[in-house]
Design an enzyme around this catalytic site. Structure first.
Site, PDB file in Angstrom:
ATOM      1  N   CYS A 123      -1.869  -3.657   5.213  1.00  0.00           N
ATOM      2  CA  CYS A 123      -0.562  -3.828   4.565  1.00  0.00           C
ATOM      3  C   CYS A 123      -0.610  -4.660   3.288  1.00  0.00           C
ATOM      4  O   CYS A 123       0.437  -4.911   2.696  1.00  0.00           O
ATOM      5  CB  CYS A 123       0.430  -4.448   5.548  1.00  0.00           C
ATOM      6  N   CYS A 129      -2.983 -10.123  11.448  1.00  0.00           N
ATOM      7  CA  CYS A 129      -2.071 -10.182  10.314  1.00  0.00           C
ATOM      8  C   CYS A 129      -0.658 -10.416  10.847  1.00  0.00           C
ATOM      9  O   CYS A 129      -0.198  -9.691  11.726  1.00  0.00           O
ATOM     10  CB  CYS A 129      -2.140  -8.890   9.505  1.00  0.00           C
ATOM     11  N   CYS A 189     -13.660 -16.229  11.612  1.00  0.00           N
ATOM     12  CA  CYS A 189     -14.715 -15.210  11.589  1.00  0.00           C
ATOM     13  C   CYS A 189     -14.018 -13.844  11.538  1.00  0.00           C
ATOM     14  O   CYS A 189     -13.454 -13.390  12.526  1.00  0.00           O
ATOM     15  CB  CYS A 189     -15.570 -15.355  12.840  1.00  0.00           C
TER      16      CYS A 189
END
Length: 175
Positions: free
Chosen positions: A85, A130, A154
């Site tokens: 996105c 996200c 990570c």
């Protein structure tokens, strides 16, 4: 003798009850509310927009092979954004070489990364995704640089696109 038979029957009934309780617990856990995100799409829409590897990582919480990301050794100044996105997630000045084979950062762009607990390998790990589209990014650990935050984010490189500070088109993007 009758006492032993009665004891065996009681144990059998107790075992049956334990299985039915597990089923009830599984039914109850399915009623938990699903997290919603600002960007939501169907699986077909995500498949159409993402590469196979991006879909595997972002939507199926997969992991890329260590050392396979073209962003691993990127030293340019810029912003790492969500490949799903385009939400800004990490800045290049917070990237460091962790030696793990995955791009690593000591901090996120505040408010753009969300966290959850992941038990996929048998113990609790902090999963990162996200905050805008829910795409899986990787995991955060407490073995990062002590001079800064002590955190190691990570991250799967395929979950990211890179936008150089002096360019308008993301690196590693098919957009």
């Amino acid at each position: 003798m009758i006492r032993n038979i009665l004891m065996a029957i009681c144990i059998a009934f107790a075992g049956c009850k334990g299985v039915s309780q597990k089923k009830e617990m599984a039914e109850d856990s399915s009623k938990e509310p699903q997290e919603t995100f600002a960007v939501t799409k169907t699986e077909a829409e995500w498949r159409k927009e993402l590469t196979d590897m991006e879909f595997y990582i972002l939507r199926k919480a997969g992991t890329e092979n260590p050392g396979s990301s073209e962003l691993l050794n990127n030293k340019e100044k810029g912003t790492y954004v969500c490949a799903g996105c385009a939400t800004p997630l990490f800045r290049s000045e917070h990237k460091f070489d962790s030696g793990t084979g995955w791009p690593s950062f000591d901090r996120t762009i505040e408010g753009n990364v969300a966290y959850d607990v992941d038990y996929k390998i048998g113990y609790a790990r902090t999963e990162e995704h996200c905050a805008v589209c829910g795409g899986h990014l990787g995991h955060v650990f407490d073995d990062g640089p002590r001079a800064t935050t002590g955190k190691r984010h990570c991250i799967n490189g395929a979950a990211l696109d890179f936008i150089p500070d002096d360019a308008s088109k993301p690196v590693g993007s098919r957009k």
